[in-house]
Design a protein around this motif. Structure first.
Motif, PDB file in Angstrom:
ATOM      1  N   ARG A 141       0.806  -1.212  -0.049  1.00  0.00           N
ATOM      2  CA  ARG A 141       0.042  -0.035   0.014  1.00  0.00           C
ATOM      3  C   ARG A 141       0.716   1.216   0.039  1.00  0.00           C
ATOM      4  NH1 ARG A 141      -3.927   0.049   4.721  1.00  0.00           N
ATOM      5  NH2 ARG A 141      -2.158  -0.853   5.743  1.00  0.00           N
ATOM      6  N   ASN A 142       0.279   2.483  -0.334  1.00  0.00           N
ATOM      7  CA  ASN A 142       0.997   3.725  -0.394  1.00  0.00           C
ATOM      8  C   ASN A 142       2.357   3.733  -1.222  1.00  0.00           C
ATOM      9  OD1 ASN A 142      -1.018   4.609   1.497  1.00  0.00           O
ATOM     10  ND2 ASN A 142       0.391   3.700   3.313  1.00  0.00           N
ATOM     11  N   ARG A 143       2.386   2.925  -2.279  1.00  0.00           N
ATOM     12  CA  ARG A 143       3.217   2.845  -3.073  1.00  0.00           C
ATOM     13  C   ARG A 143       3.206   4.241  -3.970  1.00  0.00           C
ATOM     14  NH1 ARG A 143       2.898  -2.232  -6.788  1.00  0.00           N
ATOM     15  NH2 ARG A 143       3.519  -3.308  -4.898  1.00  0.00           N
ATOM     16  N   THR A 144       4.502   4.841  -4.031  1.00  0.00           N
ATOM     17  CA  THR A 144       4.366   6.142  -4.648  1.00  0.00           C
ATOM     18  C   THR A 144       4.918   6.144  -5.931  1.00  0.00           C
ATOM     19  OG1 THR A 144       6.438   6.946  -3.351  1.00  0.00           O
ATOM     20  CG2 THR A 144       4.093   7.624  -2.526  1.00  0.00           C
ATOM     21  N   SER A 145       5.722   5.093  -6.481  1.00  0.00           N
ATOM     22  CA  SER A 145       6.387   5.115  -7.661  1.00  0.00           C
ATOM     23  C   SER A 145       5.678   4.152  -8.791  1.00  0.00           C
ATOM     24  CB  SER A 145       7.846   4.773  -7.398  1.00  0.00           C
ATOM     25  OG  SER A 145       8.027   3.664  -6.664  1.00  0.00           O
ATOM     26  N   SER A 146       5.802   4.760  -9.689  1.00  0.00           N
ATOM     27  CA  SER A 146       5.420   3.733 -10.929  1.00  0.00           C
ATOM     28  C   SER A 146       6.368   3.414 -12.140  1.00  0.00           C
ATOM     29  CB  SER A 146       4.237   4.787 -11.581  1.00  0.00           C
ATOM     30  OG  SER A 146       3.406   5.549 -10.438  1.00  0.00           O
ATOM     31  N   GLY A 147       5.866   2.752 -13.068  1.00  0.00           N
ATOM     32  CA  GLY A 147       6.775   2.485 -14.040  1.00  0.00           C
ATOM     33  C   GLY A 147       6.330   2.256 -15.483  1.00  0.00           C
ATOM     34  N   LEU A 148       7.138   1.892 -16.220  1.00  0.00           N
ATOM     35  CA  LEU A 148       6.894   1.499 -17.624  1.00  0.00           C
ATOM     36  C   LEU A 148       8.243   0.479 -17.921  1.00  0.00           C
ATOM     37  CD1 LEU A 148       5.401   3.520 -20.716  1.00  0.00           C
ATOM     38  CD2 LEU A 148       6.894   1.691 -20.999  1.00  0.00           C
ATOM     39  N   ILE A 149       7.862  -0.569 -18.435  1.00  0.00           N
ATOM     40  CA  ILE A 149       8.918  -1.538 -18.751  1.00  0.00           C
ATOM     41  C   ILE A 149       8.793  -2.129 -20.211  1.00  0.00           C
ATOM     42  CG2 ILE A 149      10.194  -3.645 -18.024  1.00  0.00           C
ATOM     43  CD1 ILE A 149       9.197  -3.262 -15.496  1.00  0.00           C
ATOM     44  N   ILE A 150       9.758  -1.886 -20.921  1.00  0.00           N
ATOM     45  CA  ILE A 150       9.745  -2.360 -22.371  1.00  0.00           C
ATOM     46  C   ILE A 150      10.571  -3.789 -21.928  1.00  0.00           C
ATOM     47  CG2 ILE A 150      10.563  -2.384 -24.565  1.00  0.00           C
ATOM     48  CD1 ILE A 150      10.516   0.599 -24.646  1.00  0.00           C
ATOM     49  N   THR A 151       9.912  -4.931 -22.710  1.00  0.00           N
ATOM     50  CA  THR A 151      10.671  -6.212 -22.594  1.00  0.00           C
ATOM     51  C   THR A 151      10.155  -6.978 -23.961  1.00  0.00           C
ATOM     52  OG1 THR A 151      10.889  -8.216 -21.479  1.00  0.00           O
ATOM     53  CG2 THR A 151       8.937  -7.186 -21.101  1.00  0.00           C
ATOM     54  N   HIS A 152      11.175  -7.585 -24.316  1.00  0.00           N
ATOM     55  CA  HIS A 152      10.794  -8.683 -25.482  1.00  0.00           C
ATOM     56  C   HIS A 152      10.774  -9.943 -25.176  1.00  0.00           C
ATOM     57  CE1 HIS A 152      11.706  -6.151 -29.283  1.00  0.00           C
ATOM     58  NE2 HIS A 152      12.531  -5.741 -28.503  1.00  0.00           N
ATOM     59  N   THR A 153      11.532 -10.382 -24.182  1.00  0.00           N
ATOM     60  CA  THR A 153      11.490 -11.606 -23.917  1.00  0.00           C
ATOM     61  C   THR A 153      10.400 -11.890 -22.654  1.00  0.00           C
ATOM     62  OG1 THR A 153      13.162 -11.346 -22.191  1.00  0.00           O
ATOM     63  CG2 THR A 153      13.702 -12.133 -24.529  1.00  0.00           C
ATOM     64  N   GLY A 154      10.164 -10.925 -22.063  1.00  0.00           N
ATOM     65  CA  GLY A 154       9.460 -11.046 -20.713  1.00  0.00           C
ATOM     66  C   GLY A 154       9.964 -11.621 -19.619  1.00  0.00           C
ATOM     67  N   HIS A 155      11.346 -11.792 -19.867  1.00  0.00           N
ATOM     68  CA  HIS A 155      12.239 -12.537 -18.706  1.00  0.00           C
ATOM     69  C   HIS A 155      12.083 -11.560 -17.267  1.00  0.00           C
ATOM     70  CE1 HIS A 155      14.843 -14.944 -21.592  1.00  0.00           C
ATOM     71  NE2 HIS A 155      13.526 -15.549 -21.259  1.00  0.00           N
ATOM     72  N   ILE A 156      11.977 -10.425 -17.482  1.00  0.00           N
ATOM     73  CA  ILE A 156      11.909  -9.654 -16.217  1.00  0.00           C
ATOM     74  C   ILE A 156      10.626  -9.842 -15.648  1.00  0.00           C
ATOM     75  CG2 ILE A 156      11.170  -7.390 -17.500  1.00  0.00           C
ATOM     76  CD1 ILE A 156      13.964  -7.579 -14.603  1.00  0.00           C
ATOM     77  N   LEU A 157       9.495 -10.385 -16.081  1.00  0.00           N
ATOM     78  CA  LEU A 157       8.347 -10.384 -15.525  1.00  0.00           C
ATOM     79  C   LEU A 157       8.269 -11.390 -14.459  1.00  0.00           C
ATOM     80  CD1 LEU A 157       6.062  -9.504 -18.570  1.00  0.00           C
ATOM     81  CD2 LEU A 157       7.167  -8.005 -16.906  1.00  0.00           C
ATOM     82  N   ASP A 158       9.415 -12.344 -14.647  1.00  0.00           N
ATOM     83  CA  ASP A 158       9.569 -13.238 -13.480  1.00  0.00           C
ATOM     84  C   ASP A 158      10.253 -12.864 -12.216  1.00  0.00           C
ATOM     85  OD1 ASP A 158       8.818 -14.909 -15.795  1.00  0.00           O
ATOM     86  OD2 ASP A 158      10.662 -15.703 -15.960  1.00  0.00           O
ATOM     87  N   TYR A 159      10.439 -11.463 -12.481  1.00  0.00           N
ATOM     88  CA  TYR A 159      11.190 -10.989 -11.136  1.00  0.00           C
ATOM     89  C   TYR A 159      10.390  -9.669 -10.585  1.00  0.00           C
ATOM     90  CZ  TYR A 159      14.859 -14.062 -12.321  1.00  0.00           C
ATOM     91  OH  TYR A 159      15.576 -15.308 -12.849  1.00  0.00           O
ATOM     92  N   VAL A 160       9.607  -9.190 -11.700  1.00  0.00           N
ATOM     93  CA  VAL A 160       9.107  -7.931 -11.260  1.00  0.00           C
ATOM     94  C   VAL A 160       7.561  -8.224 -11.401  1.00  0.00           C
ATOM     95  CG1 VAL A 160       8.692  -5.617 -11.665  1.00  0.00           C
ATOM     96  CG2 VAL A 160      11.000  -6.695 -11.593  1.00  0.00           C
ATOM     97  N   SER A 161       6.719  -7.650 -10.819  1.00  0.00           N
ATOM     98  CA  SER A 161       5.349  -8.144 -11.089  1.00  0.00           C
ATOM     99  C   SER A 161       4.674  -6.600 -11.646  1.00  0.00           C
ATOM    100  CB  SER A 161       4.277  -8.225  -9.929  1.00  0.00           C
ATOM    101  OG  SER A 161       4.448  -7.010  -9.294  1.00  0.00           O
ATOM    102  N   VAL A 162       4.095  -6.986 -13.000  1.00  0.00           N
ATOM    103  CA  VAL A 162       3.694  -5.694 -13.547  1.00  0.00           C
ATOM    104  C   VAL A 162       2.149  -5.822 -13.672  1.00  0.00           C
ATOM    105  CG1 VAL A 162       5.528  -5.275 -15.010  1.00  0.00           C
ATOM    106  CG2 VAL A 162       3.703  -6.733 -16.064  1.00  0.00           C
ATOM    107  N   ASP A 163       1.438  -4.664 -13.689  1.00  0.00           N
ATOM    108  CA  ASP A 163      -0.060  -4.739 -13.592  1.00  0.00           C
ATOM    109  C   ASP A 163      -0.935  -4.954 -14.888  1.00  0.00           C
ATOM    110  OD1 ASP A 163      -0.204  -3.940 -10.771  1.00  0.00           O
ATOM    111  OD2 ASP A 163       1.179  -2.374 -11.449  1.00  0.00           O
ATOM    112  N   ARG A 164      -0.284  -4.076 -15.848  1.00  0.00           N
ATOM    113  CA  ARG A 164      -1.073  -4.086 -17.203  1.00  0.00           C
ATOM    114  C   ARG A 164       0.041  -4.237 -18.319  1.00  0.00           C
ATOM    115  NH1 ARG A 164      -3.731   0.474 -18.542  1.00  0.00           N
ATOM    116  NH2 ARG A 164      -2.604   1.644 -16.906  1.00  0.00           N
ATOM    117  N   ALA A 165      -0.586  -4.658 -19.584  1.00  0.00           N
ATOM    118  CA  ALA A 165       0.360  -4.432 -20.689  1.00  0.00           C
ATOM    119  C   ALA A 165      -0.140  -3.853 -21.950  1.00  0.00           C
ATOM    120  CB  ALA A 165       0.978  -5.694 -20.887  1.00  0.00           C
ATOM    121  N   CYS A 166       0.728  -3.216 -22.690  1.00  0.00           N
ATOM    122  CA  CYS A 166       0.026  -3.052 -23.986  1.00  0.00           C
ATOM    123  C   CYS A 166       1.247  -3.350 -25.081  1.00  0.00           C
ATOM    124  CB  CYS A 166      -0.443  -1.628 -23.989  1.00  0.00           C
ATOM    125  SG  CYS A 166       0.604  -0.289 -23.480  1.00  0.00           S
TER     126      CYS A 166
END
Ligand SMILES: Nc1ncnc2c1ncn2[C@@H]1O[C@H](COP(=O)(O)OP(=O)(O)OP(=O)(O)O)[C@@H](O)[C@H]1O
Ligand SMILES: [Mg+2]
Lengths: 243, 411
Positions: A185-210
């Motif tokens: 809760r009370n997270r104040t930072s946000s981000g946008l991650i570009i990935t081709h392989t999606g490998h990073i998503l095994d370590y970092v949870s993302v909420d949505r994608a486009c």
């Protein structure tokens, strides 16, 4: 936190991004997929405000403020940070100086050492910025600089490409640190991650994608589902799906 | 002496090599300067010099107050040696003219690393010499603290012709910091400095020279270095202040196997400054290595940055690196790197880059929150901070101080 409205971007007189709109809320992380040359880096560079990326239509709001025509350094000081896909080499300038600059010029040797330790970068502090760095070292160096800068909003352009299995978990940790993923809760930072392989998503949870295709957003949804679909049908699948 | 004798032959060859790249047309009229100087009294305690002189001397890297920070001192104002002293056993520091009287053998070294008839300036220094220093480390002596030498020009319109001889005997270690300065910014003058270095077998010499001249000064250093087997010569040259005209091309000859030479130079040319500065290494013995690194910035002056590596025998290695930044519309930089391989089995390389700061690099730093000016300052500071290996920490701190001081004016 970030609102991109009908954004059109030209590079060298050529229109690369066409009427792109999306939002990222406070505490949220968005994944951006798309084939080579689809305009992902262009979109990020335009959000950061590099002069070569000219916004010809639309606008960018950050914390409700219109930043479309602000210079790079002002956006940075407002709290936007970027991990470059291919950062330049800065001959002569040592990593230590670069990290110090990211910290706002405060002369704190101990803090620099400590941050470098976390990034497994201590032995790179006396090297020239990005000079002769390996693929993984470039990513860790970028993240070290970002952590020193501690922006509210981070644009991460392929943090996982060219990173081996050992380093990717470290890279993931550093991104989680930046995005305050330890807070529920009370997270104040946000981000946008570009990935081709999606490998990073095994370590970092993302909420949505486009998915960005030919400079336009074709698809929005659940990151896992989109990634699975791209893996089995390729980006042609996205084009078909849209119809 | 065998190595030295051998080097005479090499010396002739170097002269021929040198002839190929003719020095630029010279506009200095020797007759425009006076060679009659007022005498300055000897000072037992150099910290008692007038504060203004001390400050100018300090800016050229020489600290007069703290005796603990050096192993020897030499101070010359105009044509007078006002202080000279060795503070460590095994070291000798004195006027070179005095040394020539004291040691008849010194004539075997006199004009051996630099030839007296090389040009009109060497000829002038031979005809009219006004001291200069003799610094010698006896065999096996390790002087960790530097010898500090300062050549100071106080009298307006004066020609100061010094002849320095530096001998590091076998297995000795010697660090020298030389500062050259003028009393006031408006001083006009001519400085001719002959420097001959003899680095004997297994010895190590670092030579750091900081020039702190004035906008109307003409400066003609002439240096030759002879490096014997297994010995090391490291030169750091810094000239960040305006000077009307500066031309020099120190030449190091590696005459013994596995000799190592490194030249670092950092130059800044302000408007009105003309610099023609290079370093040359002649690799004449197997296993010898040379590295020449120069960083030059123009803020409106013109710079010719030369470098020349000559591989005379097989199994030698040399690298030349010159980077130049043009920070003003009016400034020019002409980099002239030369590689000359005379036999098979030499490994010589160079890289040179001249231009303005890449916009991409400035923007990169701006993306981290720095303003454009701050970004430029960080890049320029990095550019000027040449890595100085092999210098005692005290000495590199002094050199960095000199660079920092000028940087503040520059940015
Ligand atoms: N400076 C430029 N001049 C001309 N075209 C450019 C320039 N920069 C980018 N482009 C073009 O814009 C298009 C999009 O490039 P961009 O780098 O944004 O793609 P990307 O999606 O990030 O690709 P990748 O996955 O390979 O990193 C490409 O066709 C590229 O060649
Ligand atoms: Mg890209």
């Amino acid at each position: 936190m970030l609102e991109v409205e009908d954004l059109t971007v030209e590079v060298g007189g050529r229109e690369i991004i066409h009427d792109v709109s999306f939002n990222i809320d406070i505490g949220e992380t968005l994944a951006l997929f798309g084939p080579n040359g689809s305009g992902k880096t262009t979109l990020l560079m335009a959000i950061m405000g590099f002069p070569r990326y000219e916004v010809t239509r639309g606008r960018i709001l950050f914390n409700r403020e219109d930043i479309t025509h602000l210079p790079v350094d002002e956006r940075s000081r407002m709290g936007i940070g970027i991990l470059f896909q291919r950062p330049p080499v800065v001959r002569g300038v040592k990593m230590r100086e670069m990290v110090r600059a990211c910290l706002g010029g405060r002369e704190d040797g101990a803090v620099i050492e400590q941050l470098a330790q976390q990034a497994n970068m201590v032995e790179l502090l006396d090297r020239e910025v990005n000079y002769g760095f390996s693929g993984g070292e470039v990513k860790r160096s970028e993240l070290l600089q970002l952590i020193a800068q501690s922006p509210e909003f981070v644009l991460l352009d392929e943090p996982d490409s060219g990173v081996d299995l050992v380093n990717i978990s470290l890279v993931g940790e550093m991104i989680n640190d930046l995005l305050q993923k330890d807070r529920m809760r009370n997270r104040t930072s946000s981000g946008l991650i570009i990935t081709h392989t999606g490998h990073i998503l095994d370590y970092v949870s993302v909420d949505r994608a486009c998915v960005l295709l030919n400079g336009g957003i074709w698809c929005r949804g659940n990151p896992r589902e989109i990634l699975t679909s791209i893996k089995s049908h390729g980006y042609e699948g996205c084009a078909v799906c849209q119809k | 002496m065998s190595e030295i004798t051998r080097s005479k032959a090499t010396g002739e060859r170097a002269q021929k090599v040198q002839g190929k790249t003719a020095p630029p047309a010279d506009d200095i009229d020797l007759d425009a300067y006076t060679s009659v100087a007022e005498e300055h009294p000897y000072q037992e305690d150099p910290s008692r010099l007038p504060p203004q002189a001390k400050e100018r001397i300090l800016e050229s890297g020489v600290t007069l107050d703290n005796l603990a920070q050096r192993s020897g001192t030499f101070l010359q104002i105009d044509h007078s040696v006002i202080h000279s002293k060795a503070q460590q056993g095994g070291l000798e520091v004195m006027s070179s003219l005095e040394a020539l009287e004291k040691y008849p053998w010194l004539s075997d070294y006199w004009w051996q690393a630099v030839s007296a008839d090389a040009d009109k300036f060497t000829a002038e220094a031979e005809r009219n010499q006004h001291h200069g220093y003799f610094i010698r480390s006896l065999p096996g002596t390790k002087a960790i603290q530097p010898v500090q030498a300062c050549l100071y020009l106080a009298q307006h319109g004066l020609a100061q012709n010094v002849h320095n001889v530096i001998i590091a005997e076998e297995d000795s270690e010697l660090h020298i910091i030389t500062g050259c300065a003028t009393a006031k910014m408006e001083r006009e003058g001519l400085h001719i400095g002959i420097s001959e270095f003899y680095v004997k077998k297994g010895a190590k010499v670092t030579f750091t020279m900081i020039h702190n001249w004035a906008p109307k000064m003409a400066v003609r250093p002439r240096s030759g270095i002879i490096i014997e087997e297994g010995s090391v010569f490291l030169s750091n040259y810094v000239c960040l202040k305006p000077v009307r005209t500066l031309q020099m091309y120190p030449t190091a000859r590696c005459v013994g196997e596995n000799a190592l030479v490194r030249f670092n130079s950092v130059l800044v040319a302000a408007p009105g400054t003309t610099m023609d500065v290079g370093s040359r290494a002649i690799l004449g013995a197997r296993g010898s290595r040379a590295e020449i690194v120069s960083r030059v910035i123009t803020t409106g002056g013109s710079i010719i940055a030369r470098g020349h590596l000559v591989g005379q025998v097989a199994d030698v290695k040399g690298h030349l690196e010159c980077r130049g930044l043009i920070l003003s519309e009016k400034g020019t930089i002409h980099a002239i790197p030369e590689l000359e391989g005379l036999v098979e089995g030499v490994d010589l390389s160079h890289e040179a880059a001249v231009g303005k700061i890449a916009e991409e690099e400035i923007e990169y730093l701006m993306a981290r929150g720095l303003s454009r000016d701050e970004a430029v300052a960080v890049i320029v500071r990095g550019f000027l901070s040449v890595d100085i290996e092999g210098l005692p920490p005290e000495l590199s701190a002094q050199m960095q101080r000199a660079i920092d001081m000028s940087e503040q004016e520059l940015l």
